[in-house]
Design a protein around this motif. Structure first.
Motif, PDB file in Angstrom:
ATOM      1  N   SER A   3      -0.267  -7.048  -4.541  1.00 22.81           N
ATOM      2  CA  SER A   3      -0.772  -7.468  -5.843  1.00 22.81           C
ATOM      3  C   SER A   3      -0.660  -6.386  -6.909  1.00 22.81           C
ATOM      4  O   SER A   3      -0.700  -6.698  -8.102  1.00 22.81           O
ATOM      5  N   HIS A   4      -0.533  -5.119  -6.503  1.00 21.11           N
ATOM      6  CA  HIS A   4      -0.415  -4.040  -7.485  1.00 21.11           C
ATOM      7  C   HIS A   4       1.012  -3.856  -7.997  1.00 21.11           C
ATOM      8  O   HIS A   4       1.240  -3.072  -8.918  1.00 21.11           O
ATOM      9  N   LEU A   5       1.965  -4.537  -7.393  1.00 15.06           N
ATOM     10  CA  LEU A   5       3.349  -4.428  -7.839  1.00 15.06           C
ATOM     11  C   LEU A   5       3.567  -5.303  -9.072  1.00 15.06           C
ATOM     12  O   LEU A   5       2.953  -6.370  -9.205  1.00 15.06           O
ATOM     13  N   ASN A   6       4.438  -4.842  -9.947  1.00 14.05           N
ATOM     14  CA  ASN A   6       4.767  -5.686 -11.090  1.00 14.05           C
ATOM     15  C   ASN A   6       5.811  -6.725 -10.674  1.00 14.05           C
ATOM     16  O   ASN A   6       6.311  -6.704  -9.541  1.00 14.05           O
ATOM     17  N   ALA A   7       6.147  -7.619 -11.581  1.00 16.00           N
ATOM     18  CA  ALA A   7       7.054  -8.725 -11.249  1.00 16.00           C
ATOM     19  C   ALA A   7       8.418  -8.220 -10.811  1.00 16.00           C
ATOM     20  O   ALA A   7       9.026  -8.761  -9.876  1.00 16.00           O
ATOM     21  N   GLU A   8       8.901  -7.175 -11.447  1.00 18.24           N
ATOM     22  CA  GLU A   8      10.211  -6.618 -11.084  1.00 18.24           C
ATOM     23  C   GLU A   8      10.185  -6.030  -9.684  1.00 18.24           C
ATOM     24  O   GLU A   8      11.134  -6.212  -8.907  1.00 18.24           O
ATOM     25  N   GLN A   9       9.105  -5.324  -9.354  1.00 24.14           N
ATOM     26  CA  GLN A   9       8.998  -4.741  -8.014  1.00 24.14           C
ATOM     27  C   GLN A   9       8.871  -5.817  -6.947  1.00 24.14           C
ATOM     28  O   GLN A   9       9.456  -5.696  -5.869  1.00 24.14           O
ATOM     29  N   ARG A  10       8.112  -6.846  -7.229  1.00 23.90           N
ATOM     30  CA  ARG A  10       7.993  -7.937  -6.253  1.00 23.90           C
ATOM     31  C   ARG A  10       9.348  -8.610  -6.035  1.00 23.90           C
ATOM     32  O   ARG A  10       9.715  -8.945  -4.902  1.00 23.90           O
ATOM     33  N   ALA A  11      10.088  -8.803  -7.109  1.00 22.50           N
ATOM     34  CA  ALA A  11      11.409  -9.416  -6.976  1.00 22.50           C
ATOM     35  C   ALA A  11      12.332  -8.534  -6.151  1.00 22.50           C
ATOM     36  O   ALA A  11      13.108  -9.026  -5.310  1.00 22.50           O
ATOM     37  N   ALA A  12      12.264  -7.214  -6.354  1.00 24.86           N
ATOM     38  CA  ALA A  12      13.101  -6.288  -5.583  1.00 24.86           C
ATOM     39  C   ALA A  12      12.745  -6.326  -4.105  1.00 24.86           C
ATOM     40  O   ALA A  12      13.613  -6.100  -3.248  1.00 24.86           O
ATOM     41  N   ALA A  13      11.489  -6.629  -3.811  1.00 24.20           N
ATOM     42  CA  ALA A  13      11.054  -6.730  -2.419  1.00 24.20           C
ATOM     43  C   ALA A  13      11.225  -8.130  -1.853  1.00 24.20           C
ATOM     44  O   ALA A  13      10.872  -8.382  -0.694  1.00 24.20           O
ATOM     45  N   GLY A  14      11.748  -9.051  -2.658  1.00 27.09           N
ATOM     46  CA  GLY A  14      11.983 -10.408  -2.184  1.00 27.09           C
ATOM     47  C   GLY A  14      10.753 -11.288  -2.158  1.00 27.09           C
ATOM     48  O   GLY A  14      10.722 -12.314  -1.468  1.00 27.09           O
ATOM     49  N   ILE A  15       9.728 -10.921  -2.935  1.00 26.31           N
ATOM     50  CA  ILE A  15       8.460 -11.643  -2.914  1.00 26.31           C
ATOM     51  C   ILE A  15       8.315 -12.463  -4.188  1.00 26.31           C
ATOM     52  O   ILE A  15       8.481 -11.950  -5.296  1.00 26.31           O
ATOM     53  N   SER A  16       7.993 -13.742  -4.054  1.00 26.98           N
ATOM     54  CA  SER A  16       7.670 -14.588  -5.201  1.00 26.98           C
ATOM     55  C   SER A  16       6.223 -15.047  -5.057  1.00 26.98           C
ATOM     56  O   SER A  16       5.560 -14.776  -4.055  1.00 26.98           O
ATOM     57  N   TRP A  17       5.736 -15.748  -6.076  1.00 26.82           N
ATOM     58  CA  TRP A  17       4.366 -16.262  -5.974  1.00 26.82           C
ATOM     59  C   TRP A  17       4.260 -17.311  -4.873  1.00 26.82           C
ATOM     60  O   TRP A  17       3.198 -17.547  -4.314  1.00 26.82           O
ATOM     61  N   ASN A  18       5.382 -17.932  -4.505  1.00 32.85           N
ATOM     62  CA  ASN A  18       5.375 -18.978  -3.480  1.00 32.85           C
ATOM     63  C   ASN A  18       5.544 -18.427  -2.059  1.00 32.85           C
ATOM     64  O   ASN A  18       5.656 -19.196  -1.105  1.00 32.85           O
ATOM     65  N   GLY A  54       0.811  -1.212   0.000  1.00 31.55           N
ATOM     66  CA  GLY A  54       0.000   0.000   0.000  1.00 31.55           C
ATOM     67  C   GLY A  54       0.844   1.261   0.000  1.00 31.55           C
ATOM     68  O   GLY A  54       0.452   2.291  -0.581  1.00 31.55           O
ATOM     69  N   THR A  55       2.006   1.208   0.632  1.00 30.39           N
ATOM     70  CA  THR A  55       2.910   2.360   0.618  1.00 30.39           C
ATOM     71  C   THR A  55       3.474   2.565  -0.776  1.00 30.39           C
ATOM     72  O   THR A  55       3.626   3.710  -1.234  1.00 30.39           O
ATOM     73  N   VAL A  56       3.782   1.476  -1.471  1.00 30.32           N
ATOM     74  CA  VAL A  56       4.249   1.590  -2.853  1.00 30.32           C
ATOM     75  C   VAL A  56       3.173   2.229  -3.726  1.00 30.32           C
ATOM     76  O   VAL A  56       3.450   3.107  -4.548  1.00 30.32           O
ATOM     77  N   ASP A  57       1.912   1.822  -3.545  1.00 27.22           N
ATOM     78  CA  ASP A  57       0.810   2.442  -4.288  1.00 27.22           C
ATOM     79  C   ASP A  57       0.776   3.949  -4.045  1.00 27.22           C
ATOM     80  O   ASP A  57       0.640   4.739  -4.978  1.00 27.22           O
ATOM     81  N   LEU A  58       0.878   4.338  -2.788  1.00 29.09           N
ATOM     82  CA  LEU A  58       0.860   5.762  -2.433  1.00 29.09           C
ATOM     83  C   LEU A  58       1.981   6.509  -3.127  1.00 29.09           C
ATOM     84  O   LEU A  58       1.769   7.587  -3.703  1.00 29.09           O
ATOM     85  N   PHE A  59       3.185   5.940  -3.077  1.00 28.10           N
ATOM     86  CA  PHE A  59       4.359   6.635  -3.596  1.00 28.10           C
ATOM     87  C   PHE A  59       4.364   6.722  -5.119  1.00 28.10           C
ATOM     88  O   PHE A  59       4.668   7.761  -5.689  1.00 28.10           O
ATOM     89  N   GLN A  60       4.066   5.610  -5.801  1.00 28.26           N
ATOM     90  CA  GLN A  60       4.244   5.606  -7.245  1.00 28.26           C
ATOM     91  C   GLN A  60       3.016   6.088  -8.005  1.00 28.26           C
ATOM     92  O   GLN A  60       3.110   6.397  -9.199  1.00 28.26           O
ATOM     93  N   ASP A  61       1.895   6.197  -7.327  1.00 26.13           N
ATOM     94  CA  ASP A  61       0.663   6.586  -8.011  1.00 26.13           C
ATOM     95  C   ASP A  61       0.153   7.937  -7.493  1.00 26.13           C
ATOM     96  O   ASP A  61       0.223   8.953  -8.184  1.00 26.13           O
ATOM     97  N   THR A  62      -0.308   7.961  -6.257  1.00 23.55           N
ATOM     98  CA  THR A  62      -0.906   9.182  -5.729  1.00 23.55           C
ATOM     99  C   THR A  62       0.112  10.303  -5.565  1.00 23.55           C
ATOM    100  O   THR A  62      -0.170  11.456  -5.912  1.00 23.55           O
ATOM    101  N   PHE A  63       1.282  10.003  -5.024  1.00 27.38           N
ATOM    102  CA  PHE A  63       2.300  11.048  -4.902  1.00 27.38           C
ATOM    103  C   PHE A  63       2.697  11.595  -6.269  1.00 27.38           C
ATOM    104  O   PHE A  63       3.001  12.783  -6.410  1.00 27.38           O
ATOM    105  N   ASP A  64       2.703  10.734  -7.268  1.00 28.71           N
ATOM    106  CA  ASP A  64       3.005  11.202  -8.613  1.00 28.71           C
ATOM    107  C   ASP A  64       1.939  12.195  -9.075  1.00 28.71           C
ATOM    108  O   ASP A  64       2.252  13.219  -9.698  1.00 28.71           O
TER     109      ASP A  64
END
Length: 430
Positions: free
Chosen positions: A390-405, A110-120
């Motif tokens: 779920s709003h992060l793209n695959a690259e952002q999830r990877a940067a955060a250490g998150i996989s589908w598993n 949710g913080t990523v959503d705030l920063f990359q969308d609303t703050f923009d």
């Protein structure tokens, strides 16, 4: 004799009479009666402190603010309607007009959503960096940068921030470090002791602990001097237009001017107000914070140790484990124990069958509740890739250490043996 309709509105209560309640009462009121027009004018002009209107604050909220400021070793605090609101008003106040923010990429979704969308949308650009990369932090700072932001222990992979490293980088650039300490809690870590200038909490989580009430708090540590470079911080050091010639830095000074700006502008104008009842509920939770957090921390470590040896688990992301990448930082900054929020990666390919495979485990998990929350008395589970991130793209999830598993766990106050047994039964379905 006073008429019935007048009595039904006013009988039995005289404003301003003090009571002797042993615990903080709920001041469930929208407004406050002023002693005189001159008294009202002084309050509205910020010439005097006092109760103005509950959109800005309530006496119950003020108790909460003072208590959280004390727990974080800060100078002042502002409580708002949610943790998301606390992050938003903090960085908006610091960024001012056209300011730039540098943030760790390992964040709550949710913080990523705030920063990359609303703050923009608001004209506040945010650059994301790997929180462990000192060179990346330095390279991202620009002349218009007004704050560095990170989580003390990142949600959901539980990376521990090197506070002193990032604080030194921020201060070399002449900007404050803002830390979201929701997962860390002031019982396990006080970021202000390691260089943070502002500390943010989603009070909905561990501070509350009972999962009933939304709230957020930002604490000003009283460590950042906006007057050292006044031209960079006109929101504090220049006349405040809506109050004539008033200069917040002159009127309130270090440790107080930030709170005055946030309440009088961002909370006043945007309205993310904390209800008195929610403030009171959060206060009840704070009274048992250390007891709950120490128990939850111990339970989480027991779960992590068990899962680390489980054949269906590919990785356990818990900084209390000796093999964890952030274990040394946890020993340095978290002597009372690591937080109770951590993640695991289940074995299996990230293929077309992954969603169904993960769902079998999550949906069959007993005792744990499938909830988009953490820090509750109940143990909770979530799937970041399809829920909070779920709003992060695959690259952002990877940067955060998150996989589908990846599955996130938040240990509650239940018996650890029951939690381990529930995990074993669910993992058997993988």
């Amino acid at each position: 004799m006073t008429a019935f309709s007048t009595q039904q509105v006013q009988a039995g209560y005289t404003p301003g009479i003090p009571q002797n309640s042993a615990v903080p009462p709920i001041y469930q009121t929208a407004a406050y009666e002023f002693a005189s027009l001159a008294d009202a004018a002084d309050l509205f002009a910020l010439r005097r402190a006092g109760n103005l209107y509950s959109r800005n604050a309530s006496p119950t909220q003020q108790v909460l603010e003072e208590r959280v400021a004390a727990l974080e070793g800060g100078a002042s605090a502002v409580a708002v309607a949610s943790g998301q609101a606390a992050v938003a008003v903090t960085l908006m106040a610091l960024a001012g007009r056209g300011g730039h923010i540098v943030s760790a990429s390992q964040l709550y979704g949710g913080t990523v959503d705030l920063f990359q969308d609303t703050f923009d949308d608001f004209g506040i650009p945010v650059t994301f960096v790997d929180q462990d990369d000192a060179d990346a932090w330095r390279a991202a700072i620009r002349p218009d940068t007004r704050a560095l932001f990170a989580e003390s222990v990142a949600n959901p992979i539980a990376q521990v921030l090197d506070f002193r490293l990032v604080a030194d980088i921020a201060h070399e650039a002449g900007v404050p470090l803002v830390i979201d300490n929701t997962v860390g809690t002031p019982y396990l870590i006080r970021p202000g002791e390691h260089g943070a200038d502002f500390v943010v909490h989603s009070a909905t989580k561990f501070l509350s602990g009972h999962g009933t009430s939304l709230g957020g708090v930002v604490v000003d540590q009283g460590s950042f001097d906006f007057g050292a470079q006044p031209e960079r911080w006109p929101q504090f050091t220049a006349p405040y237009p809506r109050f004539g010639e008033l200069v917040l830095w002159e009127r309130f000074g270090i440790g107080q001017a930030f709170a005055a700006l946030v309440k009088s502008k961002y909370v006043h104008d945007l309205g993310p107000s904390l209800s008195p009842f929610n403030a009171w509920q959060i206060l009840q939770g704070i009274e048992t914070l250390d007891l709950r957090v120490s128990r939850q921390s111990a339970t989480a470590l027991a779960l992590a140790e068990h899962l680390a040896a489980h054949p269906k688990v590919a990785a356990v992301h818990h900084p209390g484990l000796e093999g964890n990448r952030w274990h040394a930082l946890a020993e340095r900054y978290l002597p009372r124990g690591a937080p109770s929020v951590f993640s695991i990666d289940l074995r299996g390919a990230e293929d077309a069958e992954a969603q169904a495979r993960i769902a079998r485990v999550v949906d069959s998990l007993e005792v744990f509740r499938l909830v988009a929350n953490i820090g509750d008395a109940r143990s909770l589970v979530s799937h970041p890739a399809s829920m909070t991130h779920s709003h992060l793209n695959a690259e952002q999830r990877a940067a955060a250490g998150i996989s589908w598993n990846t599955i996130r766990l938040s240990a509650g106050l239940e018996d650890s043996a029951d939690l381990i047994a529930a995990l074993d039964r669910a993992l058997a379905r993988l």
